[in-house]
Design a protein around this motif. Structure first.
Motif, short mmCIF file in Angstrom:
data_model
loop_
_atom_site.label_atom_id
_atom_site.label_comp_id
_atom_site.label_asym_id
_atom_site.label_seq_id
_atom_site.Cartn_x
_atom_site.Cartn_y
_atom_site.Cartn_z
N LYS A 80 -33.74 -46.43 -38.73
CA LYS A 80 -34.68 -46.85 -40.03
C LYS A 80 -36.14 -46.49 -39.88
O LYS A 80 -36.81 -46.70 -38.89
N SER A 81 -36.68 -46.60 -41.46
CA SER A 81 -38.21 -46.53 -41.17
C SER A 81 -38.88 -47.46 -42.41
O SER A 81 -40.21 -47.88 -41.90
N ILE A 82 -37.99 -47.81 -43.28
CA ILE A 82 -38.65 -48.98 -43.97
C ILE A 82 -37.62 -49.90 -44.20
O ILE A 82 -36.55 -49.72 -43.87
N ALA A 83 -38.10 -51.06 -44.79
CA ALA A 83 -37.14 -52.25 -45.21
C ALA A 83 -36.13 -51.87 -46.04
O ALA A 83 -36.18 -51.08 -46.82
N ASP A 84 -35.05 -52.53 -45.82
CA ASP A 84 -33.78 -52.33 -46.53
C ASP A 84 -33.99 -52.57 -48.00
O ASP A 84 -33.48 -51.85 -48.99
N SER A 85 -34.82 -53.35 -48.49
CA SER A 85 -35.04 -53.93 -49.78
C SER A 85 -36.18 -54.80 -49.97
O SER A 85 -36.69 -55.37 -48.86
N SER A 86 -36.73 -54.90 -51.16
CA SER A 86 -37.80 -55.95 -51.46
C SER A 86 -37.11 -57.39 -51.17
O SER A 86 -37.81 -58.39 -50.62
N GLN A 87 -35.91 -57.62 -51.33
CA GLN A 87 -35.24 -58.63 -51.29
C GLN A 87 -35.02 -59.34 -49.77
O GLN A 87 -35.09 -60.34 -49.42
N SER A 88 -34.57 -58.16 -49.19
CA SER A 88 -34.78 -58.41 -47.55
C SER A 88 -36.00 -59.00 -47.03
O SER A 88 -36.12 -59.87 -46.25
N VAL A 89 -37.10 -58.17 -47.37
CA VAL A 89 -38.29 -58.48 -46.95
C VAL A 89 -38.67 -60.08 -47.33
O VAL A 89 -39.41 -60.83 -46.56
N LYS A 90 -38.68 -60.30 -48.81
CA LYS A 90 -38.86 -61.62 -49.13
C LYS A 90 -38.02 -62.71 -48.35
O LYS A 90 -38.54 -64.00 -47.89
N ALA A 91 -36.78 -62.51 -48.13
CA ALA A 91 -35.95 -63.42 -47.33
C ALA A 91 -36.47 -63.57 -45.89
O ALA A 91 -36.47 -64.61 -45.51
N ASN A 92 -36.89 -62.31 -45.33
CA ASN A 92 -37.48 -62.63 -43.79
C ASN A 92 -38.61 -63.42 -44.01
O ASN A 92 -38.79 -64.13 -42.97
N LEU A 93 -39.43 -63.39 -44.94
CA LEU A 93 -41.01 -64.02 -44.94
C LEU A 93 -40.21 -65.53 -45.39
O LEU A 93 -41.07 -66.39 -44.73
N ALA A 94 -39.49 -65.52 -46.36
CA ALA A 94 -39.06 -67.25 -46.41
C ALA A 94 -38.53 -67.95 -45.15
O ALA A 94 -38.88 -68.91 -44.89
N GLY A 95 -37.90 -67.02 -43.98
CA GLY A 95 -37.65 -67.46 -42.91
C GLY A 95 -38.69 -67.85 -42.06
O GLY A 95 -38.81 -68.93 -41.26
N VAL A 96 -39.67 -66.61 -42.12
CA VAL A 96 -40.76 -67.15 -41.00
C VAL A 96 -41.65 -68.52 -41.86
O VAL A 96 -41.81 -69.29 -40.70
N ILE A 97 -41.86 -68.61 -42.88
CA ILE A 97 -42.40 -69.63 -43.58
C ILE A 97 -41.67 -71.18 -43.37
O ILE A 97 -42.25 -71.98 -42.86
N ASN A 98 -40.40 -70.99 -43.32
CA ASN A 98 -39.55 -72.32 -43.03
C ASN A 98 -39.63 -72.81 -41.63
O ASN A 98 -39.78 -73.67 -41.07
#
Length: 356
Positions: A80-98
């Motif tokens: 792959k070269s780009i994120a699976d979806s914007s929802q996936s990006v936001k979910a990963n960022l939420a994990g980073v923030i938590n």
């Protein structure tokens, strides 16, 4: 037959024109960000750091929110070269923030934070960190911006504007961005620009804590460039230390901080281009690379992206961490084992105090 050959010739000519036009666009749009550039921190508090108080620093390469455990990246041999979806990006960022909230650092250093990018589905990750960690003073320094990279052809990685985010409970009174040396050949379009930021945080004894956020090149195999990047950082931190300041460098060094990570984590001596041993012997006087029990704990900070993550199988290493001046006492140093749930990196945290 002549008509067919003519059509083929026209198509080949158009293809050559398109490729030539794209290369002209690529080179014409390329520009490096100015070196030694003043940055503007955003402060919401004026807290001053004190001596003999225990603080925590955390460093976390968040992989622009695009690398869950299922992800593999084309430049590492994956798909792959780009994120699976914007929802996936936001979910990963939420994990980073938590994770950040759980570790509760005084200082947090993030690398590969996209302000906008095709690869991260245009999610403004810089703003997400600011909005969801509002108790921190914050600093953003752009690491690079790239033209639209039409590669790989099936799913182009596109454009990106990405940087380094530093959060601090202490007031950031000044900050600067410094460019690192990079290759000047065609590889500059793939390894992109490199930089470090320096945030100045006052302490009660009229000194400053110089908090440096850095991300070294990953894909260059040119040892002269690697050496030049280290030399620029080492010269800078030495000068700040000689002024009497406290200095902490946090980030992704793309070098093996243990020296023998392949053996510890993979039972092999095989190395990737981004896992050469860190040149500890070249650290300036007054600085160290604390390792504490990292080798014994055997928790890696980064994984290879050639395949989806499989614990015990995927190549892992330790390339994230800290450099500290000897007027800082290290109390504890650990890799937080998230099992690469939100990024291809795990966060590393340092408990420390400023000596009088």
């Amino acid at each position: 037959m002549k008509k067919i050959l003519k059509i083929i010739g026209i198509l080949i000519g158009l293809f050559v024109i398109v490729i030539a036009g794209y290369l002209i666009y690529l080179f014409a749009s390329y520009d490096r960000i100015a070196d030694n550039q003043a940055l503007k921190p955003q402060n919401i508090s004026q807290q001053e750091l004190t001596t003999n108080t225990e603080y925590r620093a955390m460093t976390y390469n968040i992989g622009y929110g695009s690398y869950p455990p299922s992800y593999s990246f084309f430049m590492d041999g994956g798909d792959k070269s780009i994120a699976d979806s914007s929802q996936s990006v936001k979910a990963n960022l939420a994990g980073v923030i938590n994770t950040t909230k759980s570790l509760d650092p005084t200082l947090a250093f993030y690398q590969e934070v996209d302000q906008k990018g095709t690869r991260s589905r245009q999610v403004n990750e810089v703003q997400m960190l600011k909005d969801q960690l509002p108790s921190y003073n914050n600093l953003y320094g752009e690491n690079y911006h790239s033209a639209y990279l039409f590669y790989p052809f099936t799913q182009p990685i596109g454009q990106a504007k990405s940087g380094l985010v530093t959060l601090s409970h202490g007031e950031i009174t000044a900050a600067r961005r410094y460019s690192l040396p990079i290759e000047t050949n065609f590889n500059k379009f793939f390894d992109l620009d490199r930089a470090f930021t320096a945030a100045y945080i006052p302490t009660e004894n009229d000194k400053q804590l110089v908090a440096i956020n850095i991300h070294f090149s990953a894909y260059t195999s040119d040892k002269k460039i690697q050496t030049a990047q280290f030399n620029k950082l080492f010269e800078f931190i030495s000068e700040e230390y000689q002024k009497g300041n406290y200095v902490v460098v946090a980030g992704d060094y793309n070098h093996d901080l243990l020296g023998n990570s392949p053996e510890i984590f993979n039972k092999t001596k095989e190395r990737r281009t981004w896992t050469h041993p860190f040149p500890k012997e070249k650290l300036p006087a007054g600085f160290s690379l604390p390792n504490k029990d990292l080798a014994k704990d055997a928790v890696p900070s980064a994984r290879d992206l050639n395949e989806p993550y499989q614990k015990g199988k995927t190549y892992t290493t330790l390339i994230d961490g800290f450099i500290v001046s000897d007027n800082i006492e290290v109390k504890n140093l650990q890799v937080e084992d998230t099992e690469f749930e939100y990024s291809d990196h795990n966060p590393v945290y340092l408990d420390f105090q400023l000596n009088e």
